[in-house]
Structure formats: C-alpha cells, structure tokens
Scaffold this active site. Structure first.
Site, PDB file in Angstrom:
ATOM      1  N   ASP A   9     -11.616 -57.872 -20.739  1.00 55.13           N
ATOM      2  CA  ASP A   9     -11.267 -57.789 -19.331  1.00 55.13           C
ATOM      3  C   ASP A   9     -12.280 -56.847 -18.663  1.00 55.13           C
ATOM      4  O   ASP A   9     -12.941 -56.061 -19.345  1.00 55.13           O
ATOM      5  CB  ASP A   9      -9.834 -57.242 -19.216  1.00 55.13           C
ATOM      6  N   ASP A  11     -11.867 -55.065 -15.044  1.00 53.54           N
ATOM      7  CA  ASP A  11     -11.270 -53.945 -14.307  1.00 53.54           C
ATOM      8  C   ASP A  11     -10.328 -53.160 -15.222  1.00 53.54           C
ATOM      9  O   ASP A  11      -9.317 -53.690 -15.679  1.00 53.54           O
ATOM     10  CB  ASP A  11     -10.464 -54.476 -13.105  1.00 53.54           C
TER      11      ASP A  11
END
Ligand code: BG6
Ligand code: MG
Length: 216
Positions: A9, A11
């Site tokens: 991922d 963020d």
C-alpha cells in the site's frame, strides 16, 4: 509454496500522506459546517475518495452534483499539499526494505486506492522501483474488495498465495485476506487480523524475517 512477490500500500506504508488527506477533508468539512475529527478520519484510512466522502457525511444526504463538487474540492486541497512532497517523505526503512527484497529476487508491486498514487511515487522518487503499479484507476471495486491486489498480482505474474501485502488500513488487510494473500499490518495498532504485524512499519522488518515467518 514460496513467496515471490511483495505488494505495498502507499499511504501509511511507503509515505505518510494520511495527514494531508485528513487536512483536506477537514477543510472541506469546515467549509460545509460538518463536524470532522481525527478519530473520524481513521475510518477513511485506505478507502476510496467516494467512500471517504460517504463516511465523512455520516448519512447526511447530498445530491450527485454536490458530491462531485466536494470530491473535486477535497482533491484540489490534497494536490496542493502534494506539492510539498519530496524523497524525504519516504518513511524510515522503506528504501532499504525495497532494495533488499529486489536483491532477493522478489517482485515488487504497489496497490493503492489513490488516484494520486503515481504522482506521489514520482515525487518520492520511487516510481521506478515497482514492477507493477495498481492505483485508484485500476479496478472498479475498491478495498476492502480484493480486486486491486489481485490485479497487481496478475501484472506481476504470481498467484495471491505467493504474495505478501503490506498495509496500514483495516480495509486493506481485509482486501488482501479476501484475495488469499499473506498480510503484514504495519504502523497501525488496530490491525489484529494480519498474519504478521509491525507497529514500527517497514523500519522494524527485514525481508529475511518476513520470509522466515510466512514461508511454509
Ligand atoms: C488511500 C488513502 O490510499 O487513497 C485514503 O488511504 C484515500 O485516505 C484514498 O481517500 C483515495 O485517494 P485519492 O488520492 O484518490 O483521493
Ligand atoms: Mg494506507
């Protein structure tokens, strides 16, 4: 069975843009007279722009034109913050971890719900390190649906059970588990259902340690 791919991922795992997302939603909420706290913002972690708006509204009805207008405004505020991002915003341990995984022959993918993911990666000077990049444009069904991670795994050329997903959001861990991936929950205390957790993020992990724990 051997692990051959890592999918990250963006963020909250590679960089901490969660604060910029929060400030942007907060500005919109204040302009529209809607209460919105840091605790409320935790519910927005990892989910799409549209779902974030729904959660911010907490059931308050708005028409579609207004929804589009508000999402555009929020994104404009967010993109103004993005101008400040430099390679110094890469979280501790990330570059070492990516280098070490690549040296071990592991394919690297990115799986972010954000439509700004490529811009952020470019600003961080990391875009060339990933063999496949899935973002907010790649699939229709967003996290917690498994579609994005499956899309990235397909691009990397590996089935989910040969991949590990690194996530800071509950929605992301749910998505990865639903897709049949191994999971590492990073930097976020509410994650309890991942195969491994690392509250200190990638800085507290080694590639060998992850493989030793998850390779069966
Ligand atoms: C996720 C963030 O990565 O991307 C969410 O964790 C954000 O907070 C989502 O809402 C969508 O981002 P964007 O940039 O497309 O609005
Ligand atoms: Mg995240």
């Amino acid at each position: 069975m051997t692990i051959k791919a890592f999918i990250f991922d963006l963020d909250g795992v590679i960089t901490d843009t969660a604060e910029f997302h929060f400030r942007s939603w907060k500005q919109l909420a204040e302009e529209e007279g809607i209460a919105f706290t840091r605790e409320d913002n935790e519910q927005l972690r990892g989910v799409s722009r549209r779902e974030s708006l729904n959660r911010m509204l907490k059931g308050r009805p708005i028409d579609e034109a207004t929804a589009q207008n508000w999402m555009t405004r929020k994104n404009d505020y967010y993109r103004a913050y993005l101008q400040e991002i430099t390679p110094e915003h890469v979280l501790p341990g990330v570059v070492t971890f990516l280098d070490s995984a690549a040296s071990a022959g592991i394919k690297l993918g990115l799986g972010s719900a954000s439509k700004n993911a490529r811009d952020v990666l470019e600003r961080l000077n990391l875009i060339d390190r990933f063999d496949a990049i899935g973002d907010g444009f790649s699939v229709v069904n967003t996290k917690p649906a498994p579609d994005l991670f499956i899309w990235v795994a397909g691009r990397l050329g590996f089935p989910p059970n040969e991949g590990v997903v690194f996530e800071d959001a509950e929605a992301g861990i749910d998505a990865a588990l639903a897709g049949g991936f191994y999971t590492v929950g990073v930097g976020h205390s509410v994650i309890t259902h991942a195969h491994m957790v690392s509250p200190g993020g990638l800085a507290d992990l080694t590639v060998e340690g992850v493989l030793a724990k998850l390779n069966k």
